[in-house]
Design a protein around this motif. Structure first.
Motif, PDB file in Angstrom:
ATOM      1  N   ARG A 108       4.872 -14.210 -38.517  1.00  0.00           N
ATOM      2  CA  ARG A 108       5.829 -13.072 -38.153  1.00  0.00           C
ATOM      3  C   ARG A 108       5.389 -11.747 -39.134  1.00  0.00           C
ATOM      4  N   LYS A 145       5.564  -8.344 -35.351  1.00  0.00           N
ATOM      5  CA  LYS A 145       4.726  -8.684 -34.282  1.00  0.00           C
ATOM      6  C   LYS A 145       4.144 -10.186 -34.821  1.00  0.00           C
ATOM      7  N   TYR A 176       1.704 -13.299 -35.086  1.00  0.00           N
ATOM      8  CA  TYR A 176       0.166 -14.083 -35.085  1.00  0.00           C
ATOM      9  C   TYR A 176       0.039 -15.348 -35.049  1.00  0.00           C
ATOM     10  N   ALA A 194      -3.107 -12.289 -31.710  1.00  0.00           N
ATOM     11  CA  ALA A 194      -1.920 -11.616 -31.712  1.00  0.00           C
ATOM     12  C   ALA A 194      -1.221 -11.882 -30.594  1.00  0.00           C
ATOM     13  N   SER A 238       2.222 -10.938 -27.943  1.00  0.00           N
ATOM     14  CA  SER A 238       3.237 -10.054 -27.540  1.00  0.00           C
ATOM     15  C   SER A 238       4.416 -10.514 -27.375  1.00  0.00           C
ATOM     16  N   ASP A 239       5.598  -9.830 -27.330  1.00  0.00           N
ATOM     17  CA  ASP A 239       6.914 -10.504 -27.039  1.00  0.00           C
ATOM     18  C   ASP A 239       7.210 -10.926 -25.854  1.00  0.00           C
ATOM     19  N   SER A 273      -5.167  -3.663 -34.682  1.00  0.00           N
ATOM     20  CA  SER A 273      -5.617  -4.831 -34.523  1.00  0.00           C
ATOM     21  C   SER A 273      -7.245  -5.179 -34.942  1.00  0.00           C
ATOM     22  N   TYR A 333      10.512 -12.556 -32.504  1.00  0.00           N
ATOM     23  CA  TYR A 333      11.004 -12.060 -31.205  1.00  0.00           C
ATOM     24  C   TYR A 333      12.603 -12.986 -30.970  1.00  0.00           C
TER      25      TYR A 333
END
Length: 496
Positions: free
Chosen positions: A73, A78, A80, A93, A95-96, A139, A360
């Motif tokens: 985190r 974000k 990874y 990567a 996403s939420d 990114s 998240y």
């Protein structure tokens, strides 16, 4: 044969796992259960209750099916991950909503990848001379330029600088302040003069960590603490007297929780003692039993550690891939337990978690085999779709060397819960016992834990024979809420 009157007594469970080097001293196994001290208010029936470790609820699947080497985190929130694939380790990567975007590929491996960021760029090291960077805004992914850069086993961030160990040496080095992705890739991220070495001892630096605004240089045999002094030639300097005669036997066992660092230690006198930082020193947290077990492994340098917290309980989890074992330490109680999962052959194996990140608003766990991403969930009682084995071995029951007749054993366990894939058949609870002081156990005898709503069911076993030294063991894998207070036994002491 003369005997004493029948006696009923509670068989308590007061601690965690403790299998001594000699089973005649202690043979207590504690698998996927952890002890919690009960508050004295309200006069609880027992001082300690054992609760199930959290399950692994799958939330996403990596496009790549393989070992998850890292979850990270970033400071911008974000997530990874690094997952082994057929042609390399893919950096993603996430996403939420758990969408996976591949950013790049690095050489495949089994060791963890270590990530750190400064809010602008992420640096990733794999223990070799080559390392990688991610631009946190675009990114973009690339290889860090080799100019004045030596790779690293570990990377951390402190006071605007990335800090790395130089593998195979007692040296460490730092980036320029507030380095950007473009500088890292373009070859201007590191200055040839920004390098130093441990001064208290010449053993290699194998890990670096930033905690409490200070820099820990953890070597093979010793460790020392530095701080940002603001000096013009090299901004970090050693804190006088901040030296520790404990190094690290497994670089990737290092992890941080709250104000503490945890790792598997080694020093000039030996190895395989688990420690946590304590001021400018360390405190031993492993038991003799845990140390004897770890020292029996063929390989310990592959140890992987991470910390996680759930429902107010903080744990340090230590896995040994070659030995196929996982241990966990609970910070509040100082007690250890085993974590285990069922493998494809139905045997107990290491826990499936290989890495952890809180992102998240969830504690996310990466699988060591299949690229699955799980959430640690205290209300979920499976590892993905596989039952979780719960095993608790009791202390020795003895009576001054005389034989005891066991009339009844009653498990003090929470029953009557619903969930999982409940059918018309109730959940089962197994009891087995050893009459040779824990050296071997007989076949399990199964009893019902009752169906949903049957909260007063008391799983019990009768007419259990005689023994001079008996060790009982309970086990179950019901995918429902359970907890264990211990047991009651009814015995008759015999004359011989």
């Amino acid at each position: 044969m003369a005997s004493s009157p029948t006696r009923s007594s509670r068989l308590p469970l007061l601690g965690g796992a403790y299998q001594s080097r000699s089973l005649i001293a202690a043979a207590q196994r504690c698998v996927n259960l952890y002890p919690e001290q009960n508050p004295p208010e309200g006069t609880p029936p027992v001082p300690v209750t054992h609760y199930p470790t959290p399950g692994l609820r799958k939330v996403s699947q990596s496009p790549t099916i393989g070992r998850m080497r890292a979850t990270y985190r970033a400071t911008d929130g974000k997530l990874y991950a690094a997952v082994n694939g057929p042609s390399g380790t893919v950096i993603y990567a996430i996403s939420d909503t758990f969408g996976w975007t591949a950013l790049g590929t690095v050489p495949i491996g089994l060791n963890p990848l270590i990530f750190a960021d400064n809010g602008l760029a992420i640096v990733i090291v794999d223990g070799t001379a080559t390392s990688y960077a991610i631009d946190m805004s675009s990114s973009a992914f690339g290889t860090i330029s080799a100019t004045n850069f030596y790779g690293g086993t570990w990377v951390t961030y402190l006071d605007t600088y990335f800090i790395l160990n130089r593998p195979g040496t007692a040296q460490f080095y730092i980036s320029v302040s507030n380095v950007t992705y473009a500088m890292l890739i373009g070859g201007t991220g590191f200055d040839a003069l920004d390098i130093a070495a441990k001064t208290g001892s010449a053993d290699d630096v194998v890990a670096v960590a930033a905690i409490h605004g200070e820099l820990w240089l953890i070597g093979e045999l010793t460790s020392e603490i530095w701080a940002n002094t603001g000096a013009a030639d090299f901004t970090f300097g050693r804190i006088q007297g901040a030296f520790c005669d404990h190094g690290c036997a497994a670089p990737y066992s290092l992890s941080q929780q709250d104000i503490y660092l945890f790792w598997l230690a080694m020093d000039r006198q030996g190895k395989a003692v688990v420690v946590r930082s304590d001021g400018y020193g360390v405190k031993r947290i492993s038991t003799h039993a845990i140390e004897a077990d770890i020292q029996g492994y063929n390989v310990i340098s592959d140890g992987i550690g991470y910390c996680h917290q759930i429902d107010g309980h903080a744990f340090y989890v230590l896995t040994f891939p070659d030995a196929n074992r996982t241990w966990a330490y609970e910070l509040a109680t100082g007690q250890w337990h085993e974590r285990a999962s069922i493998d494809g052959n139905g045997n107990l194996a290491r826990h499936r978690g290989n890495c952890f990140a809180f992102a998240y608003n969830q504690g996310l766990v990466g699988d060591y085999q299949n690229g699955a991403l799980y959430v640690y969930d205290q209300s979920f009682y499976l590892d993905g779709t596989v039952p979780i084995p719960r095993i608790r071995t009791f202390p020795h029951v003895v009576n001054n060397g005389k034989r005891v007749q066991y009339n009844q054993f009653v498990a003090d366990i929470e029953v009557g819960q619903t969930g999982g894939n409940m059918t018309s058949d109730p959940w089962k609870l197994s009891l087995r016992w050893s009459d040779n002081r824990g050296a071997s156990f007989g076949n399990p005898v199964i009893q019902s834990m009752g169906s949903g709503g049957q909260h007063l069911i008391s799983p019990q076993w009768r007419s259990l024979g005689n023994a001079r030294d008996r060790v009982f063991e309970l086990s179950w894998s019901a995918p429902v809420k359970t907890s264990l207070n211990g047991a009651w036994i009814e015995t008759t002491a015999l004359a011989t």
